[in-house]
Design a protein around this motif. Structure first.
Motif, PDB file in Angstrom:
ATOM      1  N   ASP A  75     -40.160 -23.565  75.008  1.00  0.00           N
ATOM      2  CA  ASP A  75     -40.390 -22.122  75.126  1.00  0.00           C
ATOM      3  C   ASP A  75     -41.637 -21.878  75.972  1.00  0.00           C
ATOM      4  OD1 ASP A  75     -42.531 -22.785  73.473  1.00  0.00           O
ATOM      5  OD2 ASP A  75     -41.536 -22.062  71.662  1.00  0.00           O
ATOM      6  N   ALA A  76     -42.020 -20.621  76.061  1.00  0.00           N
ATOM      7  CA  ALA A  76     -43.154 -20.244  76.919  1.00  0.00           C
ATOM      8  C   ALA A  76     -44.471 -20.837  76.441  1.00  0.00           C
ATOM      9  CB  ALA A  76     -43.262 -18.724  76.977  1.00  0.00           C
ATOM     10  N   THR A  77     -44.630 -21.019  75.124  1.00  0.00           N
ATOM     11  CA  THR A  77     -45.887 -21.577  74.632  1.00  0.00           C
ATOM     12  C   THR A  77     -46.057 -23.018  75.099  1.00  0.00           C
ATOM     13  OG1 THR A  77     -44.871 -22.260  72.534  1.00  0.00           O
ATOM     14  CG2 THR A  77     -45.906 -20.094  72.603  1.00  0.00           C
ATOM     15  N   GLN A  78     -44.970 -23.782  75.150  1.00  0.00           N
ATOM     16  CA  GLN A  78     -45.078 -25.162  75.622  1.00  0.00           C
ATOM     17  C   GLN A  78     -45.391 -25.212  77.113  1.00  0.00           C
ATOM     18  OE1 GLN A  78     -41.700 -28.175  75.337  1.00  0.00           O
ATOM     19  NE2 GLN A  78     -43.022 -28.866  73.660  1.00  0.00           N
ATOM     20  N   ILE A  79     -44.921 -24.249  77.862  1.00  0.00           N
ATOM     21  CA  ILE A  79     -45.274 -24.169  79.284  1.00  0.00           C
ATOM     22  C   ILE A  79     -46.782 -24.027  79.440  1.00  0.00           C
ATOM     23  CG2 ILE A  79     -45.152 -22.686  81.325  1.00  0.00           C
ATOM     24  CD1 ILE A  79     -42.217 -22.257  80.770  1.00  0.00           C
ATOM     25  N   GLU A  80     -47.427 -23.271  78.538  1.00  0.00           N
ATOM     26  CA  GLU A  80     -48.880 -23.116  78.587  1.00  0.00           C
ATOM     27  C   GLU A  80     -49.575 -24.446  78.350  1.00  0.00           C
ATOM     28  OE1 GLU A  80     -50.615 -20.441  79.506  1.00  0.00           O
ATOM     29  OE2 GLU A  80     -48.657 -19.577  79.977  1.00  0.00           O
ATOM     30  N   LEU A  81     -49.034 -25.254  77.452  1.00  0.00           N
ATOM     31  CA  LEU A  81     -49.587 -26.587  77.225  1.00  0.00           C
ATOM     32  C   LEU A  81     -49.484 -27.419  78.494  1.00  0.00           C
ATOM     33  CD1 LEU A  81     -50.625 -28.954  75.459  1.00  0.00           C
ATOM     34  CD2 LEU A  81     -48.225 -29.371  74.831  1.00  0.00           C
ATOM     35  N   PHE A  82     -48.315 -27.376  79.125  1.00  0.00           N
ATOM     36  CA  PHE A  82     -48.109 -28.151  80.351  1.00  0.00           C
ATOM     37  C   PHE A  82     -49.066 -27.708  81.461  1.00  0.00           C
ATOM     38  CE2 PHE A  82     -43.371 -28.833  79.081  1.00  0.00           C
ATOM     39  CZ  PHE A  82     -43.769 -29.705  78.096  1.00  0.00           C
ATOM     40  N   LYS A  83     -49.369 -26.419  81.500  1.00  0.00           N
ATOM     41  CA  LYS A  83     -50.320 -25.929  82.507  1.00  0.00           C
ATOM     42  C   LYS A  83     -51.682 -26.591  82.334  1.00  0.00           C
ATOM     43  CE  LYS A  83     -48.373 -21.311  83.379  1.00  0.00           C
ATOM     44  NZ  LYS A  83     -48.588 -19.846  83.212  1.00  0.00           N
ATOM     45  N   GLN A  84     -52.088 -26.784  81.098  1.00  0.00           N
ATOM     46  CA  GLN A  84     -53.356 -27.459  80.839  1.00  0.00           C
ATOM     47  C   GLN A  84     -53.320 -28.904  81.334  1.00  0.00           C
ATOM     48  OE1 GLN A  84     -56.144 -26.139  79.793  1.00  0.00           O
ATOM     49  NE2 GLN A  84     -55.297 -24.113  79.374  1.00  0.00           N
ATOM     50  N   TRP A  85     -52.136 -29.493  81.351  1.00  0.00           N
ATOM     51  CA  TRP A  85     -51.971 -30.856  81.856  1.00  0.00           C
ATOM     52  C   TRP A  85     -51.811 -30.886  83.376  1.00  0.00           C
ATOM     53  CZ3 TRP A  85     -47.617 -32.886  78.073  1.00  0.00           C
ATOM     54  CH2 TRP A  85     -48.161 -33.010  76.785  1.00  0.00           C
ATOM     55  N   GLY A  86     -51.712 -29.710  83.986  1.00  0.00           N
ATOM     56  CA  GLY A  86     -51.481 -29.651  85.424  1.00  0.00           C
ATOM     57  C   GLY A  86     -50.049 -29.947  85.802  1.00  0.00           C
ATOM     58  N   VAL A  87     -49.118 -29.641  84.904  1.00  0.00           N
ATOM     59  CA  VAL A  87     -47.696 -29.952  85.095  1.00  0.00           C
ATOM     60  C   VAL A  87     -46.874 -28.669  85.051  1.00  0.00           C
ATOM     61  CG1 VAL A  87     -45.719 -31.237  84.185  1.00  0.00           C
ATOM     62  CG2 VAL A  87     -48.014 -32.179  83.983  1.00  0.00           C
ATOM     63  N   GLN A  88     -45.845 -28.598  85.868  1.00  0.00           N
ATOM     64  CA  GLN A  88     -44.932 -27.462  85.825  1.00  0.00           C
ATOM     65  C   GLN A  88     -43.965 -27.624  84.649  1.00  0.00           C
ATOM     66  OE1 GLN A  88     -43.092 -26.144  89.567  1.00  0.00           O
ATOM     67  NE2 GLN A  88     -44.316 -27.705  90.597  1.00  0.00           N
ATOM     68  N   GLY A  89     -43.643 -26.506  84.013  1.00  0.00           N
ATOM     69  CA  GLY A  89     -42.672 -26.505  82.931  1.00  0.00           C
ATOM     70  C   GLY A  89     -41.544 -25.535  83.209  1.00  0.00           C
ATOM     71  N   ALA A 127     -48.702 -35.007  88.171  1.00  0.00           N
ATOM     72  CA  ALA A 127     -48.885 -33.842  89.045  1.00  0.00           C
ATOM     73  C   ALA A 127     -47.600 -33.377  89.724  1.00  0.00           C
ATOM     74  CB  ALA A 127     -49.947 -34.145  90.095  1.00  0.00           C
ATOM     75  N   ASP A 128     -46.707 -34.301  90.055  1.00  0.00           N
ATOM     76  CA  ASP A 128     -45.492 -33.932  90.788  1.00  0.00           C
ATOM     77  C   ASP A 128     -44.272 -33.771  89.889  1.00  0.00           C
ATOM     78  OD1 ASP A 128     -46.864 -34.003  93.217  1.00  0.00           O
ATOM     79  OD2 ASP A 128     -46.518 -36.158  93.446  1.00  0.00           O
ATOM     80  N   LEU A 129     -44.480 -33.779  88.574  1.00  0.00           N
ATOM     81  CA  LEU A 129     -43.354 -33.691  87.647  1.00  0.00           C
ATOM     82  C   LEU A 129     -43.108 -32.255  87.184  1.00  0.00           C
ATOM     83  CD1 LEU A 129     -43.954 -36.765  85.300  1.00  0.00           C
ATOM     84  CD2 LEU A 129     -42.505 -36.643  87.338  1.00  0.00           C
ATOM     85  N   ARG A 130     -41.866 -31.985  86.817  1.00  0.00           N
ATOM     86  CA  ARG A 130     -41.490 -30.761  86.112  1.00  0.00           C
ATOM     87  C   ARG A 130     -40.890 -31.181  84.778  1.00  0.00           C
ATOM     88  NH1 ARG A 130     -39.702 -29.129  91.285  1.00  0.00           N
ATOM     89  NH2 ARG A 130     -37.611 -29.854  90.779  1.00  0.00           N
ATOM     90  N   LEU A 131     -41.441 -30.658  83.694  1.00  0.00           N
ATOM     91  CA  LEU A 131     -40.981 -31.027  82.367  1.00  0.00           C
ATOM     92  C   LEU A 131     -40.195 -29.907  81.711  1.00  0.00           C
ATOM     93  CD1 LEU A 131     -44.133 -32.822  80.872  1.00  0.00           C
ATOM     94  CD2 LEU A 131     -42.150 -33.850  82.028  1.00  0.00           C
ATOM     95  N   ARG A 132     -39.166 -30.284  81.002  1.00  0.00           N
ATOM     96  CA  ARG A 132     -38.409 -29.319  80.222  1.00  0.00           C
ATOM     97  C   ARG A 132     -39.266 -28.806  79.075  1.00  0.00           C
ATOM     98  NH1 ARG A 132     -36.415 -29.607  74.427  1.00  0.00           N
ATOM     99  NH2 ARG A 132     -35.042 -27.794  74.338  1.00  0.00           N
ATOM    100  N   ALA A 133     -39.334 -27.485  78.940  1.00  0.00           N
ATOM    101  CA  ALA A 133     -40.110 -26.860  77.872  1.00  0.00           C
ATOM    102  C   ALA A 133     -39.179 -26.211  76.858  1.00  0.00           C
ATOM    103  CB  ALA A 133     -41.052 -25.807  78.445  1.00  0.00           C
TER     104      ALA A 133
END
Length: 325
Positions: free
Chosen positions: A169-183, A161-167
């Motif tokens: 592109d924008a599509t991977q950010i959408e995946l991270f949103k499903q995980w509840g993670v910032q990208g 929940a408190d992590l920011r992951l390197r993405a």
């Protein structure tokens, strides 16, 4: 005069099938953990054994991936190993082969892309061919994908929940949103600095990436999610390939088949040793229990309609089911 003609004929018969050097471009350094380099060397060795001249150029010495693709499309370069993103820029159907939990493991991925003829792969090949590029193969890198980070062990979605992951592109950010993670989209060359500056805390990648680039020096936590089958792209110039005589083209085909078969075996072997390699590098390796894994799967599958073209999910599900053992 007759002797000169006989001598000339003998010289021509002894000449290589392809008189020019076959250049193979690789972005990574020549290290055994890099599948691109191993694939390129296997390909070059087969070509040389058949009497052709082939040279592998490593470390991006012939240019970055976009430059490699440009040279291939113009027939200025014969072969290049690049990120799959180079195919994605032409046909985003390729993303379905990377979608988390679409395929069970790398061997499942190879059955779907190498052993089975599908409209999905045929369409991707046709799209690339229209750009002057042939797909020689989709080499594996090792094991499936997981999350690295510099802060904390991860055994559930909530731990992120408190992590920011390197993405990527924008599509991977959408995946991270499903995980509840910032990208945050960060180019790989800037990744180390982004971690040091607190812009990101880690990334979603196969183990080999951290090992090759020594990110294990600061990414001390890894969780194997088994989420996604990572691959690269082995590309050839269509103009060059189409201009070969029949015998030389057959020789190139055999060399490509050998490189793909060798990579398939290499991928399985590499996957076996990666986790131990991480532990030796001082990385804490965490595992998910069945409930946590199901949670990741459910959340990831909710992002499939973003990760691949609309309407392709059913086709990929069918291909995955057809090739599942």
């Amino acid at each position: 005069m007759k002797r000169m003609i006989v001598t000339l004929a003998a010289t021509l018969m002894a000449a290589p099938l392809w008189a020019d050097e076959i250049k193979i471009a690789v972005g990574c350094p020549p290290v055994p953990a890099c599948s691109d380099w191993v694939y390129a060397e296997d390909l070059a060795a087969s070509l040389r054994d058949a009497g052709l001249e082939a040279t592998v150029f490593t470390g991006g010495s012939l240019g970055k991936d976009p430059e490699i693709v440009d040279q291939l499309s113009q027939g200025l370069l014969q072969v290049g190993l690049t990120n799959f993103v180079m195919i994605n820029e032409v046909d985003d159907t390729i993303l379905g082969f990377l979608a988390p939990y679409m395929f069970d493991d790398m061997e499942h991925f190879f059955r779907a892309t190498q052993d089975t003829q599908s409209e999905l792969m045929d369409g991707i090949r046709a799209s690339m061919q229209a750009q002057g590029i042939r797909i020689a193969g989709l080499p594996g890198l090792g094991g499936t994908m997981g999350v690295f980070n510099a802060k904390t062990p991860i055994t559930s979605v909530e731990d992120m929940a408190d992590l920011r992951l390197r993405a990527i592109d924008a599509t991977q950010i959408e995946l991270f949103k499903q995980w509840g993670v910032q990208g945050v989209v960060v180019d790989m060359p800037e990744f180390s600095g982004a971690v040091q500056q607190g812009i990101v805390d880690g990334y979603f990648n196969p183990p080999v990436v951290a090992l090759i680039f020594r990110h294990t020096e600061f990414l001390k936590h890894y969780t194997d999610l088994g989420a996604g089958t990572p691959f690269r792209s082995a590309l050839m110039s269509a103009d060059w390939y189409d201009g070969l005589d029949d015998d030389t083209r057959a020789t190139v085909d055999e060399a490509v088949d050998a490189a793909n078969a060798n990579n398939r075996a290499w991928t399985a072997k590499a996957a076996e040793g990666e986790i131990e390699g991480l532990r030796k590098a001082g990385v804490t390796v965490s595992e998910l229990d069945d409930g946590a894994l199901d949670d990741f799967k459910t959340r990831s599958q909710a992002a499939w309609d973003v990760l691949m073209p609309e309407g392709e999910i059913d086709a990929f599900r069918a291909l995955a089911a057809e090739t599942r053992e």
